[in-house]
Design a protein around this motif. Sequence first.
Motif, PDB file in Angstrom:
ATOM      1  N   GLN A 166      43.153 -17.943 -26.635  1.00 46.99           N
ATOM      2  CA  GLN A 166      41.793 -17.547 -26.306  1.00 46.99           C
ATOM      3  C   GLN A 166      40.934 -17.649 -27.550  1.00 46.99           C
ATOM      4  OE1 GLN A 166      41.505 -14.598 -23.342  1.00 46.99           O
ATOM      5  NE2 GLN A 166      39.982 -16.127 -22.842  1.00 46.99           N
ATOM      6  N   GLY A 167      39.779 -18.246 -27.382  1.00 45.04           N
ATOM      7  CA  GLY A 167      38.910 -18.398 -28.545  1.00 45.04           C
ATOM      8  C   GLY A 167      39.098 -19.727 -29.213  1.00 45.04           C
ATOM      9  N   SER A 168      40.320 -20.248 -29.201  1.00 44.59           N
ATOM     10  CA  SER A 168      40.514 -21.552 -29.830  1.00 44.59           C
ATOM     11  C   SER A 168      40.484 -22.677 -28.807  1.00 44.59           C
ATOM     12  CB  SER A 168      41.829 -21.586 -30.611  1.00 44.59           C
ATOM     13  OG  SER A 168      42.904 -21.232 -29.791  1.00 44.59           O
ATOM     14  N   SER A 169      40.810 -22.346 -27.553  1.00 43.25           N
ATOM     15  CA  SER A 169      40.835 -23.402 -26.548  1.00 43.25           C
ATOM     16  C   SER A 169      39.560 -23.403 -25.727  1.00 43.25           C
ATOM     17  CB  SER A 169      42.019 -23.206 -25.607  1.00 43.25           C
ATOM     18  OG  SER A 169      41.937 -24.127 -24.541  1.00 43.25           O
ATOM     19  N   THR A 170      38.998 -24.589 -25.543  1.00 38.85           N
ATOM     20  CA  THR A 170      37.812 -24.694 -24.713  1.00 38.85           C
ATOM     21  C   THR A 170      38.162 -25.183 -23.312  1.00 38.85           C
ATOM     22  OG1 THR A 170      37.494 -26.830 -25.756  1.00 38.85           O
ATOM     23  CG2 THR A 170      36.132 -25.029 -26.541  1.00 38.85           C
ATOM     24  N   ASN A 171      39.425 -25.512 -23.090  1.00 38.03           N
ATOM     25  CA  ASN A 171      39.857 -25.866 -21.746  1.00 38.03           C
ATOM     26  C   ASN A 171      41.289 -25.393 -21.508  1.00 38.03           C
ATOM     27  OD1 ASN A 171      40.780 -27.129 -19.358  1.00 38.03           O
ATOM     28  ND2 ASN A 171      39.216 -28.714 -19.562  1.00 38.03           N
ATOM     29  N   PRO A 172      41.431 -24.211 -20.898  1.00 38.24           N
ATOM     30  CA  PRO A 172      42.767 -23.634 -20.711  1.00 38.24           C
ATOM     31  C   PRO A 172      43.710 -24.519 -19.897  1.00 38.24           C
ATOM     32  CG  PRO A 172      41.074 -22.264 -19.674  1.00 38.24           C
ATOM     33  CD  PRO A 172      40.366 -23.314 -20.451  1.00 38.24           C
ATOM     34  N   ILE A 173      43.163 -25.321 -18.987  1.00 37.37           N
ATOM     35  CA  ILE A 173      44.042 -26.186 -18.194  1.00 37.37           C
ATOM     36  C   ILE A 173      44.758 -27.181 -19.103  1.00 37.37           C
ATOM     37  CG2 ILE A 173      44.102 -27.995 -16.424  1.00 37.37           C
ATOM     38  CD1 ILE A 173      42.021 -26.552 -14.891  1.00 37.37           C
TER      39      ILE A 173
END
Lengths: 200, 132
Positions: A166-173
């Motif tokens: 969280q916070g580092s990823s802009t697309n969790p998928i």
Amino acid sequence: MGTISWDEFKAFAQSFLTVSDEINDGWAWQGDQDQLAGAFIAKKIKQLLRKQRSLPAEDETDPFEDTSCQTEDNHIAEELNGSQQECTWEYHILYSPSYATPVLFFNVFTSDGHLVPLESLWKGGTQGALQHLRWEALSQQEHPVLRRPYYYLHPCKTAELLNLHQGSSTNPIVTWLSSMGPAIGLHLDIAYGHLVQNQR
Amino acid sequence: MSDSPGTPVETPENVDTAEAPAESIPPEPSSPASVADRPNETNKHKIDILLKATGNAPIMKQKKWTVEKDKKIGSIIEFIKKYLKLEPSESLFLYVNQAFAPAPDQIVRNLYDCYGSDGKLVLHYCKSQAWG
């Protein structure tokens, strides 16, 4: 805490598809997007199913589990003893309303249409992780949209994984699929990495 | 008469203008400047990677490693697992940008080309029971 809503899922899946279209990766929507969790993105490929390491002795050391009790189940292929076989792999990325995360359903068929048994998939995992975890990681369940049996990767810990990023990823998928996929033969092209690139 | 004193004055100017085109970009933009920056020039076929822990993963005493360019991600994962003495049932994931896990058969050079900076590639790893 690493969970996403259905609308967020659709948006992330859509940007995933944008990259897929650019590199002709073959992902596409199926189902009804207006319904909660009623749609998913899917891809079908042909690739080899291989055993991680040929666990020798498997046939020899077990003389008791022999042909006499072999049930002729016509819907499931025999355990694949050859080292490699070309199979059709169907991958579906769905939204799980109960976990509020993406969830991966898939099926693997041999070229003559038989479903590849779970045992072969456990052994074929590229990371060896599935072999140790077995039922904890991978089992068969009714596909929530198609209402047919599919294999699926358990989503219980998905939120935990996504929370780490969280916070580092802009697309969790992308983050989740790139982590989980290789265990079942799904390798994401490096181009998808740009979806999660930090703006600097 | 007036020509002869003029010539020596012009000569340095001519030299200057002749040198000016040297500013143009060298023909090999592909050669990574980072390699030359490094004190050890023998490592042309190698890439520096920096391994950082995230989440509950144990940290590594040595963070900076030099690996061959065609090293596969999968073998780096195996290496870290061994280094940290993880159980076989534990999974280790490796990320670029802290968010994208490259395929195990991806090689370091490709990742470096896309995500490397300052002559090194930063890889975050996390240990996760991401299953079940």
